[in-house]
Design an enzyme around this catalytic site. Structure first.
Site, PDB file in Angstrom:
ATOM      1  N   HIS A   1      58.748 -85.399  29.542  1.00 40.23           N
ATOM      2  CA  HIS A   1      59.958 -84.881  30.187  1.00 40.23           C
ATOM      3  C   HIS A   1      61.138 -84.733  29.226  1.00 40.23           C
ATOM      4  CE1 HIS A   1      58.827 -85.985  34.626  1.00 40.23           C
ATOM      5  NE2 HIS A   1      57.853 -85.364  33.993  1.00 40.23           N
TER       6      HIS A   1
ATOM      7  N   THR B   1      66.396-105.736  19.766  1.00 40.86           N
ATOM      8  CA  THR B   1      66.199-105.300  21.151  1.00 40.86           C
ATOM      9  C   THR B   1      65.771-103.848  21.261  1.00 40.86           C
ATOM     10  OG1 THR B   1      68.500-104.630  21.280  1.00 40.86           O
ATOM     11  CG2 THR B   1      67.981-106.880  22.016  1.00 40.86           C
TER      12      THR B   1
ATOM     13  N   HIS C   1      62.013 -79.058  32.250  1.00 38.65           N
ATOM     14  CA  HIS C   1      62.418 -80.132  31.341  1.00 38.65           C
ATOM     15  C   HIS C   1      63.083 -79.554  30.087  1.00 38.65           C
ATOM     16  CE1 HIS C   1      60.270 -82.707  34.018  1.00 38.65           C
ATOM     17  NE2 HIS C   1      59.154 -82.046  33.832  1.00 38.65           N
TER      18      HIS C   1
ATOM     19  N   ASP D   1      65.596-102.579  11.354  1.00 38.66           N
ATOM     20  CA  ASP D   1      66.438-103.599  10.723  1.00 38.66           C
ATOM     21  C   ASP D   1      65.590-104.867  10.621  1.00 38.66           C
ATOM     22  OD1 ASP D   1      66.469-104.837  13.219  1.00 38.66           O
ATOM     23  OD2 ASP D   1      68.649-104.880  13.416  1.00 38.66           O
TER      24      ASP D   1
ATOM     25  N   CYS E   1      64.737-102.427  16.219  1.00 47.54           N
ATOM     26  CA  CYS E   1      65.664-103.496  15.876  1.00 47.54           C
ATOM     27  C   CYS E   1      65.290-104.676  16.778  1.00 47.54           C
ATOM     28  CB  CYS E   1      67.132-103.066  15.998  1.00 47.54           C
ATOM     29  SG  CYS E   1      67.715-102.671  17.656  1.00 47.54           S
TER      30      CYS E   1
HETATM   31  C1  RB5 Z   1      70.381-108.171  14.898  1.00 46.01           C
HETATM   32  O1  RB5 Z   1      70.641-109.535  15.030  1.00 46.01           O
HETATM   33  C2  RB5 Z   1      70.362-107.504  16.250  1.00 46.01           C
HETATM   34  O2  RB5 Z   1      71.652-107.460  16.785  1.00 46.01           O
HETATM   35  C3  RB5 Z   1      69.768-106.126  16.156  1.00 46.01           C
HETATM   36  O3  RB5 Z   1      68.490-106.214  15.636  1.00 46.01           O
HETATM   37  C4  RB5 Z   1      69.629-105.370  17.462  1.00 46.01           C
HETATM   38  O4  RB5 Z   1      69.002-106.140  18.427  1.00 46.01           O
HETATM   39  C5  RB5 Z   1      70.848-104.717  17.956  1.00 46.01           C
HETATM   40  O5  RB5 Z   1      70.839-104.024  18.984  1.00 46.01           O
END
Ligand code: RB5
Length: 144
Positions: free
Chosen positions: A97, A66, A132, A7, A64
């Site tokens: 694993h 996080t 595994h 994203d 993304c």
């Molecule tokens: C986008 O702002 C953010 O929420 C997305 O990139 C991600 O971190 C969601 O888990």
């Protein structure tokens, strides 16, 4: 062929990881996004998961902000084992694993050089099978 997608939160790191892989001679199919315009991460997980599940791509990388949202979304696809990795040891283990067919990175969490090390560790690791494989079979039972 390796599938990659992100994203907007993972866009910048995606481009760096893609170049890193291509510099090593690895073929990468980029499923976007191609700008920092805000999008919804489940939509970005979809084409990469489908490419891996269809066999078009052997493995995938999703990013993304996080890495959390896109890994949650990816793991809703039966047969996808997406591992959110922010350290090298976990990346290696995720293949050895868990036979992770996708790894997820956080573009706002993990620095560029560490991301390269994580990706390299996962690419170089080999699934160890044995007990595994039995455990993964139990995951597939849950999916049913
Ligand atoms: C986008 O702002 C953010 O929420 C997305 O990139 C991600 O971190 C969601 O888990």
């Amino acid at each position: 062929m390796l599938a990659i997608g992100s994203d907007h939160g993972g866009f910048e790191l995606k481009n760096h990881v893609k170049k890193h892989l291509e510099d090593m001679g690895i073929a990468v199919k980029d499923f976007g996004v191609f700008s920092e315009e805000s999008v919804d991460y489940p939509d970005c997980a979809k084409p990469v998961c489908e490419a891996v599940l269809s066999g078009e791509c052997e493995r995938g990388i999703l990013l993304c902000g996080t890495g959390i949202g896109i890994s949650i979304a990816a793991n809703k696809y039966k047969g996808i084992r997406a591992a959110l990795c922010s350290d090298v040891f976990s990346a290696k283990m995720s293949k050895e694993h868990n036979n992770a067919n996708i790894i997820c990175l956080g573009g706002r969490v993990t620095g560029r050089e560490l991301a390269f090390m994580i990706v390299d560790a996962w690419m170089q690791a080999e699934f160890q099978g044995g007990r595994h494989a039995d455990r993964i079979a139990k995951i597939h039972e849950i999916e049913k």
